[in-house]
Enzyme design. Sequence first.
Site, mmCIF file in Angstrom:
data_model
loop_
_atom_site.group_PDB
_atom_site.id
_atom_site.type_symbol
_atom_site.label_atom_id
_atom_site.label_comp_id
_atom_site.label_asym_id
_atom_site.label_seq_id
_atom_site.Cartn_x
_atom_site.Cartn_y
_atom_site.Cartn_z
ATOM 1 N N VAL A 159 0.841 -1.198 0.000
ATOM 2 C CA VAL A 159 0.000 0.000 0.000
ATOM 3 C C VAL A 159 0.881 1.254 0.000
ATOM 4 O O VAL A 159 0.640 2.213 -0.726
ATOM 5 C CB VAL A 159 -0.964 -0.023 1.215
ATOM 6 C CG1 VAL A 159 -1.609 1.330 1.438
ATOM 7 C CG2 VAL A 159 -2.021 -1.102 1.015
ATOM 8 N N ASP A 179 45.446 -36.308 3.417
ATOM 9 C CA ASP A 179 45.046 -35.647 4.663
ATOM 10 C C ASP A 179 44.273 -36.682 5.489
ATOM 11 O O ASP A 179 43.783 -37.673 4.949
ATOM 12 C CB ASP A 179 44.164 -34.428 4.309
ATOM 13 C CG ASP A 179 43.438 -33.875 5.497
ATOM 14 O OD1 ASP A 179 44.097 -33.605 6.509
ATOM 15 O OD2 ASP A 179 42.200 -33.719 5.424
ATOM 16 N N LYS A 236 3.809 1.661 -1.222
ATOM 17 C CA LYS A 236 4.408 1.892 -2.545
ATOM 18 C C LYS A 236 3.355 2.384 -3.545
ATOM 19 O O LYS A 236 3.633 3.225 -4.397
ATOM 20 C CB LYS A 236 5.057 0.600 -3.054
ATOM 21 C CG LYS A 236 6.271 0.177 -2.238
ATOM 22 C CD LYS A 236 7.023 -0.980 -2.866
ATOM 23 C CE LYS A 236 8.311 -1.237 -2.090
ATOM 24 N NZ LYS A 236 9.134 -2.300 -2.637
HETATM 25 C C1 GDG Z 1 1.355 -9.884 2.078
HETATM 26 C C2 GDG Z 1 2.264 -9.402 3.213
HETATM 27 C C3 GDG Z 1 3.564 -8.083 1.537
HETATM 28 C C4 GDG Z 1 -6.238 -3.501 -0.425
HETATM 29 N N1 GDG Z 1 -7.520 -3.129 -0.361
HETATM 30 C C5 GDG Z 1 -8.032 -3.238 -1.578
HETATM 31 C C6 GDG Z 1 -7.053 -3.662 -2.433
HETATM 32 N N2 GDG Z 1 -5.953 -3.823 -1.704
HETATM 33 C C7 GDG Z 1 -4.648 -4.284 -2.219
HETATM 34 C C8 GDG Z 1 -3.610 -3.211 -2.138
HETATM 35 C C9 GDG Z 1 -2.324 -4.007 -2.079
HETATM 36 C C10 GDG Z 1 -2.760 -5.318 -1.417
HETATM 37 O O1 GDG Z 1 -4.170 -5.344 -1.430
HETATM 38 C C11 GDG Z 1 -2.301 -5.413 0.027
HETATM 39 O O2 GDG Z 1 -0.934 -5.714 0.024
HETATM 40 P P1 GDG Z 1 0.004 -5.517 1.295
HETATM 41 O O3 GDG Z 1 1.393 -5.692 0.871
HETATM 42 O O4 GDG Z 1 -0.236 -4.166 1.849
HETATM 43 O O5 GDG Z 1 -0.454 -6.591 2.389
HETATM 44 P P2 GDG Z 1 -0.861 -8.178 2.483
HETATM 45 O O6 GDG Z 1 -2.157 -8.447 1.823
HETATM 46 O O7 GDG Z 1 -0.847 -8.475 3.929
HETATM 47 O O8 GDG Z 1 0.285 -8.976 1.717
HETATM 48 C C12 GDG Z 1 2.817 -8.043 2.876
HETATM 49 C C13 GDG Z 1 2.699 -8.714 0.458
HETATM 50 O O9 GDG Z 1 2.193 -9.984 0.884
HETATM 51 C C14 GDG Z 1 3.498 -8.920 -0.832
HETATM 52 O O10 GDG Z 1 4.614 -9.691 -0.654
HETATM 53 O O11 GDG Z 1 3.859 -6.761 1.154
HETATM 54 O O12 GDG Z 1 3.703 -7.624 3.886
HETATM 55 O O13 GDG Z 1 1.562 -9.361 4.451
HETATM 56 O O14 GDG Z 1 -1.847 -4.294 -3.359
HETATM 57 O O15 GDG Z 1 -3.707 -2.407 -3.256
HETATM 58 N N3 GDG Z 1 -7.254 -3.838 -3.760
HETATM 59 C C15 GDG Z 1 -8.492 -3.583 -4.241
HETATM 60 N N4 GDG Z 1 -9.500 -3.184 -3.440
HETATM 61 C C16 GDG Z 1 -9.324 -2.999 -2.115
HETATM 62 O O16 GDG Z 1 -10.279 -2.649 -1.426
HETATM 63 N N5 GDG Z 1 -8.724 -3.709 -5.554
#
Ligand code: GDG
Length: 735
Positions: free
Chosen positions: A387, A508, A389
């Site tokens: 998020v 050895d 990024k």
């Molecule tokens: C795991 C790790 C690591 C969120 N709300 C909506 C939505 N999103 C998308 C965001 C983002 C993704 O979901 C969330 O990604 P994160 O990285 O923040 O977190 P995790 O789901 O916990 O992911 C984490 C990741 O794997 C990758 O390796 O970064 O640390 O826990 O892309 O945009 N997308 C839509 N609607 C929403 O309401 N369309």
Amino acid sequence: MNRIHIVSNRLPFSINVDNEKIDLIPSVGGLATGMRSVYKEYNGKWIGWPGLPSDDIDENLSNKIDTELEKEDCVPVHLTKEEVDLYYDGFSNRTIWPLFHYFAQYIDYDPKLWESFVSVNQKFADKAIETLEEGDTIWIHDYQLLLVPEMIKSKRPGVTVGFFLHIPFPSFEVFRILPWRKELIQGMLGADLIGFHTYDYQRHFFSSVRRLMGYEISFNQIQIEDRIIIVDAFPMGIDYDKFKNAAIDIVQKPLQEKSELHRELEKYFLLSPDRKLVLSIDRLDYSKGIPNRLKAFAEFLEKYPEFVGKVTLIMLAVPSRGTVEHYINLKSEVDELVGKVNGQFGNINYTPVWYFYRSMPFESLIELYSSCDVCLVTPVRDGMNLVAKEYVASRTNHTGVIILSEMAGVVKEMGEALIINPNNTNEIADSIQQALTMSLEEQRERMVFLQDRIKRYDVFKWASEFVDSLGKVQKIQHSLHAKRVNTHIMEKIQSSYKNSKMRAIFLDYDGTLTGFKKKPNDACPDKELHELLYKLEADPKNIITIISGRDRESLENWFEGHKINFIVEHGVWSKKFGKEWKMLTNATDTWKSSIQPILESFVDRTPGTFIEEKNYSLVWHFRKAEPEQAELRANELKDELRTMIANHNLEILEGNKVIEVKTGGINKGIAALQFIKNKSFDFILAMGDDWTDEYMFRELPETAYTIKVGLTHTAANYKVESVSGVRTFLAKLEE
Ligand code: GDG
């Protein structure tokens, strides 16, 4: 590179069945985007669960789904409701997830969950094995499949296996809590390349590998018998251009085409310059620190009342794992807190927290990213956090401030954010105030740096770097095996052996003729070794020398009755068969009285270590000590000795879990050369396993057959894998 396949818990499609009509809806998440580019480019398959429990669909429908998925090069792993419950909701999300996010109090230790985790991992592995061909590469993702690398490797050693963990790897003190910790590590070590988001997770993993398995680690490589495993950090990126372009589109859209959400945002906030928006987006997960964020926002309004009525927190919490108890409790806690903040600070014209408990379409996400002045990312633990990024990529006017938890992996790439401790609500409150009053100039300055960095290392770069590293590790594995003595090389050496008249054979002892033993004194030769040497000695053309770091007494006693020469203490002493011991160089031991007390102080401070005294050297053994402490102490000791050795003309040798201080200018290479001087050997063989033998490999003439025991990098011409390989090799010479 050959084909690359992907394995992840979920396939990159969700399946919509409407009256027998099957629609595959592509997932839009970061992993799906990044990996799609990989498996398409390398003609691979994607192996994973299609998302529908198999007991919900009849066989006919299941076959149809399989056919549709096959068109997309996807291979389904079908799971029953019970499997999803025990393996996914169970062990993955009720055991591993809390453990790896430092929520030890939430861990479920039910062995039934573990059993299901093992059997479902095996299901994934079996599907992958069916799909794989020799020489293929496979990239496995995330904590649900930690056992799959080993399950594949043990059946298909010729396949290159990559594994990437998307969540944190915890410190050893937390990881060790789990009853199945060794099994998880073993599972991961089936991979040839293991990737984490950050160096800290890599460090924690090494610590567990060292302490639980006792394997050698140097730099970022783990050596296990004939394999090298590379471990590295690959911070996952996003599809930067997708977010940037979507944000540009939204800004340029005429008002009537804008979404309802946008119109609402404009109505309440965007057209009033003194109204500000703070954004918060995550899955509703206890690792994301949502309650603290709400408390901090309340503290901010309390501490800086001038912002009451002017600043709104838009909080999007996406429902997640709703069947797991701790998530249900979290939902109630968040609902309550939102009510409390709104009740305390709101009025008829002002709702401090706009709370959405649902998922939103991609366009709405972009609306939020591009409209909000501040993005609050305050997880208590997060592997990376995409998020943060995505917010940066969507800021087309280069303003906006990000407040970021130091516990998120992404913080390593975002030094320009306002960095906070997620448990310090006062600090978060102050940072919100700082962000809202930050000049546009400063915002731009910070944002441009962030954007440059996040754009450069996007999800495609991340995927291609991982794939490149898989290629590199494949080459390393091949080169390890390249110099191996095979039938052809054996025949060549045998023929040169047969045609020779006088042979010098340097062997050895520890790690070459015999395996390592726990104590230095219980390593005496076994019957098989005695017989093998008797046979070789019986050939009058053979002049056999045992060349070792050991002391004179042990070797002489063990090999009494053998027609063998000795070079011992790394070349200080030598003894030809039937003759007296001779000092090869003028060694002295007067230095011992200054070095001994230093070593003793290290023994006192490092349980499990001891000193061995040889005639011209002192050895500090730390094999039985706690590995990390011993490694620290070893570095400390080397440091301390460094100043002493120059004055006394000493050398430090680092062997296998030993540090040896010995008289300088003496080594196995110089000793072996002196031994063959003025003699016309027409066959020279030298075998050894550790780096002190490398002197011998380098010094002996080019025509010598130098053979390293073990598959690591060496100056020797050839390699054999193990002690038993040495014995077979020597036996074959006389065949
Ligand atoms: C795991 C790790 C690591 C969120 N709300 C909506 C939505 N999103 C998308 C965001 C983002 C993704 O979901 C969330 O990604 P994160 O990285 O923040 O977190 P995790 O789901 O916990 O992911 C984490 C990741 O794997 C990758 O390796 O970064 O640390 O826990 O892309 O945009 N997308 C839509 N609607 C929403 O309401 N369309």
